[in-house]
Scaffold this motif. Structure first.
Motif, PDB file in Angstrom:
ATOM      1  N   ASP A  46      30.722 -10.674  48.637  1.00 23.83           N
ATOM      2  CA  ASP A  46      29.335 -10.333  49.026  1.00 23.83           C
ATOM      3  C   ASP A  46      29.111 -10.322  50.535  1.00 23.83           C
ATOM      4  O   ASP A  46      27.958 -10.288  50.984  1.00 23.83           O
ATOM      5  CB  ASP A  46      28.312 -11.301  48.384  1.00 23.83           C
ATOM      6  N   LYS A  47      30.193 -10.330  51.311  1.00 24.64           N
ATOM      7  CA  LYS A  47      30.025 -10.415  52.763  1.00 24.64           C
ATOM      8  C   LYS A  47      30.469  -9.125  53.458  1.00 24.64           C
ATOM      9  O   LYS A  47      31.366  -8.433  52.997  1.00 24.64           O
ATOM     10  CB  LYS A  47      30.834 -11.586  53.331  1.00 24.64           C
ATOM     11  N   ILE A  48      29.805  -8.853  54.589  1.00 29.21           N
ATOM     12  CA  ILE A  48      30.265  -7.816  55.525  1.00 29.21           C
ATOM     13  C   ILE A  48      30.857  -8.560  56.713  1.00 29.21           C
ATOM     14  O   ILE A  48      30.227  -9.470  57.265  1.00 29.21           O
ATOM     15  CB  ILE A  48      29.094  -6.914  55.980  1.00 29.21           C
ATOM     16  N   ARG A  49      32.079  -8.185  57.086  1.00 30.06           N
ATOM     17  CA  ARG A  49      32.717  -8.835  58.230  1.00 30.06           C
ATOM     18  C   ARG A  49      32.999  -7.788  59.295  1.00 30.06           C
ATOM     19  O   ARG A  49      33.479  -6.693  58.979  1.00 30.06           O
ATOM     20  CB  ARG A  49      34.017  -9.529  57.802  1.00 30.06           C
ATOM     21  N   VAL A  50      32.742  -8.146  60.545  1.00 31.68           N
ATOM     22  CA  VAL A  50      33.004  -7.247  61.680  1.00 31.68           C
ATOM     23  C   VAL A  50      34.056  -7.912  62.560  1.00 31.68           C
ATOM     24  O   VAL A  50      33.910  -9.067  62.963  1.00 31.68           O
ATOM     25  CB  VAL A  50      31.709  -6.975  62.484  1.00 31.68           C
ATOM     26  N   ILE A  79      29.562 -11.994  60.781  1.00 33.85           N
ATOM     27  CA  ILE A  79      29.671 -12.057  59.329  1.00 33.85           C
ATOM     28  C   ILE A  79      28.261 -12.003  58.741  1.00 33.85           C
ATOM     29  O   ILE A  79      27.360 -12.725  59.206  1.00 33.85           O
ATOM     30  CB  ILE A  79      30.458 -13.318  58.889  1.00 33.85           C
ATOM     31  N   ILE A  80      28.039 -11.094  57.817  1.00 34.75           N
ATOM     32  CA  ILE A  80      26.740 -10.981  57.145  1.00 34.75           C
ATOM     33  C   ILE A  80      26.912 -11.552  55.748  1.00 34.75           C
ATOM     34  O   ILE A  80      27.603 -10.978  54.904  1.00 34.75           O
ATOM     35  CB  ILE A  80      26.253  -9.514  57.078  1.00 34.75           C
ATOM     36  N   HIS A  81      26.298 -12.702  55.514  1.00 36.52           N
ATOM     37  CA  HIS A  81      26.404 -13.375  54.211  1.00 36.52           C
ATOM     38  C   HIS A  81      25.451 -12.723  53.205  1.00 36.52           C
ATOM     39  O   HIS A  81      24.388 -12.211  53.567  1.00 36.52           O
ATOM     40  CB  HIS A  81      26.066 -14.862  54.346  1.00 36.52           C
ATOM     41  N   ASN A  82      25.821 -12.788  51.935  1.00 39.64           N
ATOM     42  CA  ASN A  82      24.971 -12.293  50.839  1.00 39.64           C
ATOM     43  C   ASN A  82      24.448 -10.878  51.118  1.00 39.64           C
ATOM     44  O   ASN A  82      23.281 -10.585  50.884  1.00 39.64           O
ATOM     45  CB  ASN A  82      23.792 -13.249  50.601  1.00 39.64           C
ATOM     46  N   ALA A  83      25.328 -10.031  51.622  1.00 44.13           N
ATOM     47  CA  ALA A  83      24.918  -8.654  51.934  1.00 44.13           C
ATOM     48  C   ALA A  83      24.566  -7.899  50.656  1.00 44.13           C
ATOM     49  O   ALA A  83      23.636  -7.086  50.637  1.00 44.13           O
ATOM     50  CB  ALA A  83      26.043  -7.943  52.678  1.00 44.13           C
ATOM     51  N   ARG A 107      24.744  -8.373  46.080  1.00 41.90           N
ATOM     52  CA  ARG A 107      25.222  -9.060  44.886  1.00 41.90           C
ATOM     53  C   ARG A 107      26.388  -8.253  44.300  1.00 41.90           C
ATOM     54  O   ARG A 107      26.472  -7.063  44.507  1.00 41.90           O
ATOM     55  CB  ARG A 107      24.108  -9.143  43.831  1.00 41.90           C
ATOM     56  N   MET A 108      27.279  -8.903  43.601  1.00 41.07           N
ATOM     57  CA  MET A 108      28.417  -8.240  42.944  1.00 41.07           C
ATOM     58  C   MET A 108      29.348  -7.539  43.939  1.00 41.07           C
ATOM     59  O   MET A 108      29.964  -6.523  43.619  1.00 41.07           O
ATOM     60  CB  MET A 108      27.921  -7.242  41.885  1.00 41.07           C
ATOM     61  N   GLY A 109      29.407  -8.058  45.145  1.00 41.94           N
ATOM     62  CA  GLY A 109      30.366  -7.555  46.133  1.00 41.94           C
ATOM     63  C   GLY A 109      29.869  -6.366  46.928  1.00 41.94           C
ATOM     64  O   GLY A 109      29.033  -5.591  46.470  1.00 41.94           O
ATOM     65  N   VAL A 110      30.390  -6.252  48.166  1.00 43.69           N
ATOM     66  CA  VAL A 110      30.103  -5.073  49.003  1.00 43.69           C
ATOM     67  C   VAL A 110      31.210  -4.069  48.695  1.00 43.69           C
ATOM     68  O   VAL A 110      32.390  -4.377  48.829  1.00 43.69           O
ATOM     69  CB  VAL A 110      30.089  -5.432  50.504  1.00 43.69           C
ATOM     70  N   THR A 111      30.836  -2.861  48.268  1.00 47.85           N
ATOM     71  CA  THR A 111      31.835  -1.910  47.749  1.00 47.85           C
ATOM     72  C   THR A 111      32.040  -0.687  48.635  1.00 47.85           C
ATOM     73  O   THR A 111      33.032   0.023  48.479  1.00 47.85           O
ATOM     74  CB  THR A 111      31.423  -1.448  46.340  1.00 47.85           C
ATOM     75  N   ALA A 112      31.104  -0.415  49.545  1.00 46.74           N
ATOM     76  CA  ALA A 112      31.256   0.753  50.436  1.00 46.74           C
ATOM     77  C   ALA A 112      30.552   0.453  51.748  1.00 46.74           C
ATOM     78  O   ALA A 112      29.571  -0.307  51.783  1.00 46.74           O
ATOM     79  CB  ALA A 112      30.674   2.004  49.787  1.00 46.74           C
ATOM     80  N   ILE A 113      31.059   1.053  52.839  1.00 48.52           N
ATOM     81  CA  ILE A 113      30.475   0.764  54.157  1.00 48.52           C
ATOM     82  C   ILE A 113      30.706   1.941  55.095  1.00 48.52           C
ATOM     83  O   ILE A 113      31.695   2.669  54.974  1.00 48.52           O
ATOM     84  CB  ILE A 113      31.096  -0.547  54.730  1.00 48.52           C
ATOM     85  N   ALA A 114      29.766   2.140  56.026  1.00 45.39           N
ATOM     86  CA  ALA A 114      29.910   3.175  57.056  1.00 45.39           C
ATOM     87  C   ALA A 114      29.067   2.787  58.257  1.00 45.39           C
ATOM     88  O   ALA A 114      28.035   2.122  58.125  1.00 45.39           O
ATOM     89  CB  ALA A 114      29.474   4.539  56.520  1.00 45.39           C
TER      90      ALA A 114
END
Length: 620
Positions: A393-397, A408-412, A414-421
């Motif tokens: 569930d996190k975004i990491r830079v 680090i963005i916590h709890n970005a 629910r059920m995981g971060v699956t795509a990013i741009a």
């Protein structure tokens, strides 16, 4: 009137990063001492030891399962796996010409092991569990001489095969409850087995090595000991080491000129030990199980490979491990190429992100997050940060030079971060989650801020692409919806629906159309303004299309998917112009460099392939 079938050219493979560490004894040194030979997917790679320059042997239709090199170095033999009920091919390659010398097909489903006779006249092949037979081939006539079931009906299947070093009519087969010395009777076209007598000693043999003088057979077992057997009498002489057995079994053994043994275990222990009493002289602990040991020349230098797809170089004198090659050993989930330079690219998989140089297949940086999986990543336009989506569930830079965690963005999600741009101005991130939400984040000098949450998808967001003006984006989901969003006002502008699980979406560079693909094997063109379907192409004969990317000029796009083929398409004609076949597993992502010269594809077995993109950019 019959139309002539369209001619599809072959994509030129330029380089590969990767090695199938799960093929036992899959790493070999050619007798010229100049080249390493190893499999990756359906390709056999010849890598020059001095400078890493690669050549490729391509002809298999599925994963290469075993490799053997003849004593003179004239031939290389490789066997493959195939689907149940189908024949698995053996290819004998002419080393000098780098071409197919012979294709042999008798085994079903899998070729387990191959071995050349010392005079290069015969090749013995062992079929896998579903086949259970051995065949002796005449290399000159390219025909089978004879065959036989590999083991007795009461025994398990065979795993290991080794030819005598001096006798062209003797070879050894071993496996679960089987240890036999076979003799070839060429006149009667028969092979006859002699059982080795091991008494009460019942073992599953994983590997076999015959001493250079053909006196002894050394058998590595799953229980971690080594059986020493007299080749002529078939009698068990010794079994050791007694006190400290090799943890997780003995995977591979090689004999040195001195008579000592190099032994690699399933736990990563690599040792030099005595052949008389198995006393350990030198020992090194490597990461995960050793699966290959390849000797160079007289054995003063040797190469060791592990199941984590690492390759090491050792010298006999100091016995120190020098890491010469690394690669992913599991599925690669995404690839991102640094904009502008086209020199660096990043890949992500379970537990790590790796940064590579495009022209040198060498790992520059590894960022590890233990026990987590990176689902997607992007390199920001300015090249100053790598943004990544994780299943916790996190975004990491991260900083691409040092790998330092910048944010680090916590709890970005629910059920995981699956795509990013990331946006072109490098100030915002758009992310998608397993729960179907799309979120826009602002990056600040000391932290971040959530700007907006958008909800239209009913299932996981699989792909995000941002328009060049940074005001709109398109997301694809496994709910069969593609949504075009206003990421300033955080509202949906347009939605397209299809009876598929979308895997990927792309804007045409002119941004008036999008193309999508997914599990229905179709490539669909859509109008951005009214969401109407423009065209539908049959994208694949089998399986989903997982990755797609446009060339800068918009005249071509590339796709890759479960059919393991990289395809280059003409956008206007809707036809395939080039196909690349080298992957042995589903292609997970494809990306084109911004200079339109290089194409990168990744797959589920950890392979990274670099292809020459065949269409130069248009001058207009």
């Amino acid at each position: 009137m019959d139309l002539e079938p369209q001619v599809v050219s072959k994509l030129e493979l330029e380089a590969v990063i990767g090695f199938n560490g799960h093929v036992f004894s899959g790493l070999r040194v050619h007798p010229d001492r100049e080249h390493l030979i190893y499999p990756l997917g359906s390709t056999v790679i010849l890598r020059r030891i001095k400078d890493g320059k690669q050549e490729f042997l391509q002809g298999h239709t599925n994963n290469v399962s075993c490799i053997s090199v003849c004593k003179s170095g004239s031939y290389i033999a490789s066997g493959q796996v195939n689907f149940m009920g189908f024949k698995a091919a053996i290819i004998i390659w002419d080393y000098a010409q780098k071409t197919i010398y012979a294709e042999l097909e008798l085994h079903k489903a899998k070729v387990e092991a191959l071995a050349f006779s010392p005079n290069d006249k015969y090749l013995v092949s062992l079929g896998g569990q579903d086949d259970g037979s051995i065949v002796v081939w005449n290399i000159e006539t390219k025909q089978a001489i004879c065959g036989s079931p590999a083991s007795a009906a009461s025994a398990g299947h065979c795993l290991a095969l080794q030819y005598s070093n001096t006798n062209n009519n003797v070879f050894v087969l071993a496996g679960s409850g089987t240890l036999r010395v076979w003799e070839l009777d060429l006149r009667n076209r028969k092979i006859r087995p002699t059982e080795c007598r091991t008494g009460k000693m019942k073992r599953i043999v994983k590997c076999v090595e015959i001493s250079e003088d053909d006196q002894y057979i050394f058998c590595g077992t799953t229980s971690g000991d080594i059986m020493k057997i007299n080749l002529k009498t078939g009698l068990l002489i010794d079994c050791g080491p007694e006190k400290t057995k090799y943890s997780l079994g003995v995977n591979v053994i090689r004999t040195l000129k001195s008579g000592d043994l190099l032994v690699g275990s399933g736990s990563g222990t690599f040792t030099l030990c005595s052949r008389t009493n198995f006393k350990i002289h030198k020992e090194v602990q490597l990461e995960k199980g050793v699966t290959s040991i390849a000797l160079r020349g007289e054995g003063q230098q040797f190469f060791v490979a592990t199941e984590t797809s690492q390759m090491y170089c050792f010298s006999y004198d100091d016995f120190k491990a020098e890491l010469i090659s690394t690669s992913h050993n599991g599925a690669i989930n995404d690839v991102a190429i640094c904009f502008g330079t086209s020199e660096l690219f990043a890949t992500c998989s379970a537990e790590d992100i790796r940064l590579w140089h495009i022209n040198k297949p060498k790992e520059l940086l590894r960022i590890t997050v233990p026990n987590m999986t990176c689902n997607s990543l992007d390199i920001m336009m300015d090249g100053h940060s790598i943004i990544s989506a994780w299943n916790d569930d996190k975004i990491r830079v991260f900083a691409p030079e040092s790998g330092r965690l910048m944010l680090i963005i916590h709890n970005a999600h629910r059920m995981g971060v699956t795509a990013i741009a990331g946006t072109r101005d490098c100030k915002r991130i758009v992310s998608g989650g397993g729960e179907g939400q799309v979120r826009v984040w602002e990056l600040q000098s000391h932290g971040h801020r959530l700007l907006g949450t958008m909800k239209e998808h009913k299932a996981m967001v699989t792909s995000i692409k941002i328009k060049s003006n940074d005001k709109e984006c398109v997301t694809a989901g496994s709910d069969g919806a593609c949504v075009i969003w206003d990421i300033v006002r955080f509202i949906s502008l347009q939605m397209v629906l299809s009876n598929t699980l979308f895997r990927t979406v792309c804007y045409h560079p002119e941004e008036y159309q999008i193309i999508t693909s997914g599990t229905d094997r179709k490539i669909s063109y859509w109008d951005v303004f009214d969401g109407s379907a423009i065209r539908e192409l049959e994208g694949s004969d089998s399986g989903a299309i997982n990755g797609m990317h446009f060339s800068q000029d918009g005249r071509h796009f590339v796709t890759g998917g479960d059919d393991k083929q990289v395809k280059v398409w003409d956008y206007m004609e809707g036809e395939v112009t080039h196909v690349g076949i080298a992957h042995g597993s589903s292609i997970t992502s494809v990306k084109l460099c911004c200079n339109n010269s290089t194409l990168i594809s990744t797959s589920g077995d950890g392979a990274i392939m670099r292809w020459r993109f065949p269409h130069p950019p248009s001058s207009s």
